[in-house]
Design a protein around this motif. Structure first.
Motif, PDB file in Angstrom:
ATOM      1  N   GLU A  90       0.862  -1.173   0.000  1.00 13.19           N
ATOM      2  CA  GLU A  90       0.000   0.000   0.000  1.00 13.19           C
ATOM      3  C   GLU A  90       0.903   1.227   0.000  1.00 13.19           C
ATOM      4  OE1 GLU A  90      -3.132  -0.204   2.908  1.00 13.19           O
ATOM      5  OE2 GLU A  90      -3.896  -2.065   2.048  1.00 13.19           O
ATOM      6  N   VAL A  92       1.356   5.130   0.424  1.00 16.89           N
ATOM      7  CA  VAL A  92       0.742   6.318   1.027  1.00 16.89           C
ATOM      8  C   VAL A  92       1.574   7.553   0.689  1.00 16.89           C
ATOM      9  CG1 VAL A  92       0.164   7.477   3.211  1.00 16.89           C
ATOM     10  CG2 VAL A  92      -0.447   5.076   2.878  1.00 16.89           C
ATOM     11  N   ARG A  94       1.890  11.682   1.402  1.00 15.75           N
ATOM     12  CA  ARG A  94       1.460  12.647   2.426  1.00 15.75           C
ATOM     13  C   ARG A  94       1.933  14.061   2.092  1.00 15.75           C
ATOM     14  NH1 ARG A  94      -0.118   9.816   7.136  1.00 15.75           N
ATOM     15  NH2 ARG A  94       0.616   7.657   7.187  1.00 15.75           N
ATOM     16  N   GLY A  99      -3.086  11.566  10.894  1.00 15.84           N
ATOM     17  CA  GLY A  99      -3.228  10.125  11.086  1.00 15.84           C
ATOM     18  C   GLY A  99      -2.041   9.461  11.750  1.00 15.84           C
ATOM     19  N   SER A 100      -1.633   8.336  11.184  1.00 22.61           N
ATOM     20  CA  SER A 100      -0.597   7.515  11.821  1.00 22.61           C
ATOM     21  C   SER A 100       0.765   8.210  11.848  1.00 22.61           C
ATOM     22  CB  SER A 100      -0.474   6.157  11.120  1.00 22.61           C
ATOM     23  OG  SER A 100       0.082   6.294   9.835  1.00 22.61           O
ATOM     24  N   LEU A 101       0.993   9.149  10.930  1.00 25.26           N
ATOM     25  CA  LEU A 101       2.287   9.857  10.931  1.00 25.26           C
ATOM     26  C   LEU A 101       2.399  10.742  12.171  1.00 25.26           C
ATOM     27  CD1 LEU A 101       4.936  10.518   9.398  1.00 25.26           C
ATOM     28  CD2 LEU A 101       3.727  12.455   8.394  1.00 25.26           C
ATOM     29  N   TYR A 121       3.430   0.318   2.984  1.00 25.41           N
ATOM     30  CA  TYR A 121       2.839  -0.556   4.002  1.00 25.41           C
ATOM     31  C   TYR A 121       2.630  -1.927   3.362  1.00 25.41           C
ATOM     32  CZ  TYR A 121       1.985   3.671   6.688  1.00 25.41           C
ATOM     33  OH  TYR A 121       2.157   4.836   7.380  1.00 25.41           O
ATOM     34  N   ASP A 129      -1.344  -4.472   8.209  1.00 24.44           N
ATOM     35  CA  ASP A 129      -0.701  -3.581   7.213  1.00 24.44           C
ATOM     36  C   ASP A 129       0.473  -2.780   7.799  1.00 24.44           C
ATOM     37  OD1 ASP A 129      -2.726  -4.451   5.502  1.00 24.44           O
ATOM     38  OD2 ASP A 129      -3.917  -2.623   5.684  1.00 24.44           O
ATOM     39  N   ASP A 175      -3.556  13.469   2.516  1.00 26.09           N
ATOM     40  CA  ASP A 175      -2.796  12.249   2.200  1.00 26.09           C
ATOM     41  C   ASP A 175      -3.711  11.265   1.493  1.00 26.09           C
ATOM     42  OD1 ASP A 175      -4.331  10.990   4.216  1.00 26.09           O
ATOM     43  OD2 ASP A 175      -2.820  11.405   5.744  1.00 26.09           O
ATOM     44  N   PHE A 176      -3.130  10.226   0.943  1.00 26.65           N
ATOM     45  CA  PHE A 176      -3.947   9.208   0.266  1.00 26.65           C
ATOM     46  C   PHE A 176      -3.157   7.926   0.097  1.00 26.65           C
ATOM     47  CE2 PHE A 176      -1.860   9.749  -3.878  1.00 26.65           C
ATOM     48  CZ  PHE A 176      -1.400  11.058  -3.813  1.00 26.65           C
ATOM     49  N   LYS A 177      -3.917   6.837  -0.092  1.00 25.25           N
ATOM     50  CA  LYS A 177      -3.321   5.506  -0.264  1.00 25.25           C
ATOM     51  C   LYS A 177      -3.629   4.990  -1.670  1.00 25.25           C
ATOM     52  CE  LYS A 177      -5.473   1.882   0.591  1.00 25.25           C
ATOM     53  NZ  LYS A 177      -6.237   0.900  -0.237  1.00 25.25           N
ATOM     54  N   ASP A 196     -12.665   7.231   0.926  1.00 25.71           N
ATOM     55  CA  ASP A 196     -12.252   6.113   1.795  1.00 25.71           C
ATOM     56  C   ASP A 196     -10.724   6.084   1.969  1.00 25.71           C
ATOM     57  OD1 ASP A 196     -14.837   5.285   2.277  1.00 25.71           O
ATOM     58  OD2 ASP A 196     -14.538   3.239   1.567  1.00 25.71           O
ATOM     59  N   PRO A 197      -9.949   5.979   0.892  1.00 28.30           N
ATOM     60  CA  PRO A 197      -8.490   5.899   1.056  1.00 28.30           C
ATOM     61  C   PRO A 197      -7.765   7.250   0.964  1.00 28.30           C
ATOM     62  CG  PRO A 197      -9.030   5.281  -1.166  1.00 28.30           C
ATOM     63  CD  PRO A 197     -10.317   5.702  -0.511  1.00 28.30           C
ATOM     64  N   CYS A 198      -8.492   8.353   1.069  1.00 25.36           N
ATOM     65  CA  CYS A 198      -7.860   9.685   1.009  1.00 25.36           C
ATOM     66  C   CYS A 198      -8.287  10.504   2.219  1.00 25.36           C
ATOM     67  CB  CYS A 198      -8.319  10.456  -0.231  1.00 25.36           C
ATOM     68  SG  CYS A 198      -7.949   9.701  -1.813  1.00 25.36           S
ATOM     69  N   ARG A 199      -7.463  11.494   2.572  1.00 26.83           N
ATOM     70  CA  ARG A 199      -7.914  12.527   3.521  1.00 26.83           C
ATOM     71  C   ARG A 199      -8.054  13.841   2.768  1.00 26.83           C
ATOM     72  NH1 ARG A 199      -4.365  10.015   7.547  1.00 26.83           N
ATOM     73  NH2 ARG A 199      -5.741   9.044   9.068  1.00 26.83           N
TER      74      ARG A 199
HETATM   75  P1  TMP Z   1      -2.737   6.689   8.080  1.00 30.09           P
HETATM   76  O1  TMP Z   1      -2.414   8.080   8.482  1.00 30.09           O
HETATM   77  O2  TMP Z   1      -3.737   6.019   8.977  1.00 30.09           O
HETATM   78  O3  TMP Z   1      -1.504   5.848   7.862  1.00 30.09           O
HETATM   79  O4  TMP Z   1      -3.472   6.777   6.655  1.00 30.09           O
HETATM   80  C1  TMP Z   1      -2.866   7.402   5.553  1.00 30.09           C
HETATM   81  C2  TMP Z   1      -3.819   7.410   4.371  1.00 30.09           C
HETATM   82  O5  TMP Z   1      -4.073   6.096   3.921  1.00 30.09           O
HETATM   83  C3  TMP Z   1      -5.181   7.999   4.692  1.00 30.09           C
HETATM   84  O6  TMP Z   1      -5.562   8.835   3.610  1.00 30.09           O
HETATM   85  C4  TMP Z   1      -6.121   6.837   4.782  1.00 30.09           C
HETATM   86  C5  TMP Z   1      -5.462   5.790   3.942  1.00 30.09           C
HETATM   87  N1  TMP Z   1      -5.604   4.441   4.491  1.00 30.09           N
HETATM   88  C6  TMP Z   1      -6.234   3.458   3.748  1.00 30.09           C
HETATM   89  O7  TMP Z   1      -6.700   3.708   2.643  1.00 30.09           O
HETATM   90  N2  TMP Z   1      -6.328   2.214   4.284  1.00 30.09           N
HETATM   91  C7  TMP Z   1      -5.834   1.887   5.487  1.00 30.09           C
HETATM   92  O8  TMP Z   1      -5.942   0.732   5.900  1.00 30.09           O
HETATM   93  C8  TMP Z   1      -5.180   2.919   6.255  1.00 30.09           C
HETATM   94  C9  TMP Z   1      -4.631   2.610   7.603  1.00 30.09           C
HETATM   95  C10 TMP Z   1      -5.096   4.164   5.711  1.00 30.09           C
END
Ligand code: TMP
Ligand code: ASP
Length: 234
Positions: A90, A92, A94, A99-101, A121, A129, A175-177, A196-199
């Protein structure tokens, strides 16, 4: 187009075979999960919204020269795509700390990241992940160093296209995945690009317009997804 048997069911999508061996249909569900599926729920009409947003963004990226799996949107919830073998990494990207960062490194949420950073990831639900380095990708043979260099180049190109697109729509692409796959030996962008996979943060209010509203129980989830659809496709 005849739709065949289900090949795979993920947390937010199902994938179906078609009468063409190298094409599949992605079906977008309303199911939402967070924290490695420990939290589950439904976001009304999310599947329809994410399908339409993904179509718009894949078209935009194709026009900018990014190869993607997109062929065409078949219906409200169905996207016809090229069949790929997903690279289990995955990706990412940023632009802003969140988030996790913020959590992992104690950085301040909202601080800009310039230039953008790219993280890997390992796509493995059983392990949650985990964050990995290039060396782990090489060790586990998830992809070759050449493939990872190409993935990084494409991920930054995607960012270069999407950042101004969202800025023009008064949104910050935080950020986005991304996920990439191999199709006839070529690396192409796969999966979906959606709230879903973006902020996304509203440029003025800095309010979340993405799945963080579900993750953090911020309320007005459906309204936020509808607003992103309006700004992206409307
Ligand atoms: P994070 O800050 O939780 O690592 O997430 C970074 C970006 O990745 C955020 O835009 C959401 C996306 N993401 C997914 O699409 N799937 C996931 O399982 C996770 C943890 C984050
Ligand atoms: N989609 C991931 C899950 O359920 C996590 C997330 O997006 O926060 O588990």
């Amino acid at each position: 187009m005849t739709i065949g048997s289900m090949l795979y069911e993920g947390k937010a999508k199902k994938v179906f075979a078609t009468d063409k061996p190298d094409q599949v249909v992605q079906y977008f569900k309303d199911d939402a999960t967070a924290f490695n599926a420990q939290k589950r729920g439904t976001i009304l009409e999310k599947g329809v919204i994410n399908n339409k947003i993904s179509e718009r963004l894949f078209v935009l990226l194709e026009q900018a020269g990014v190869p993607t799996h997109f062929i065409k949107r078949l219906s409200d919830r169905e996207l016809l795509t090229k069949k790929v073998a997903i690279v289990p990494v995955e990706v990412v990207v940023r632009n802003v700390v969140a988030g996790s960062l913020a959590k992992r490194l104690g950085l301040k949420e909202g601080d800009p990241i310039e230039p953008a950073i790219v993280e890997w990831y390992y796509k493995n639900d059983g392990l949650g992940d985990p964050l990995i380095a290039d060396e782990h990708i090489r060790l586990m043979q998830l992809a070759t160093p050449e493939q990872m260099a190409e993935i990084k180049r494409l991920a930054l190109k995607v960012n270069g296209v999407l950042q101004p697109f969202f800025r023009e729509r008064q949104m910050i692409l935080v950020d986005f995945k991304l996920e990439f796959g191999l199709h006839n030996g070529q690396l192409i962008l796969a999966d979906e690009i959606s709230p879903d996979p973006c902020r996304f943060w509203d440029q003025t209010t800095k309010e979340s317009m993405d799945k963080d509203r579900f993750r953090k129980d911020l309320g007005k989830i459906e309204e936020a997804y509808q607003e992103v659809l309006k700004r992206v496709c409307g």
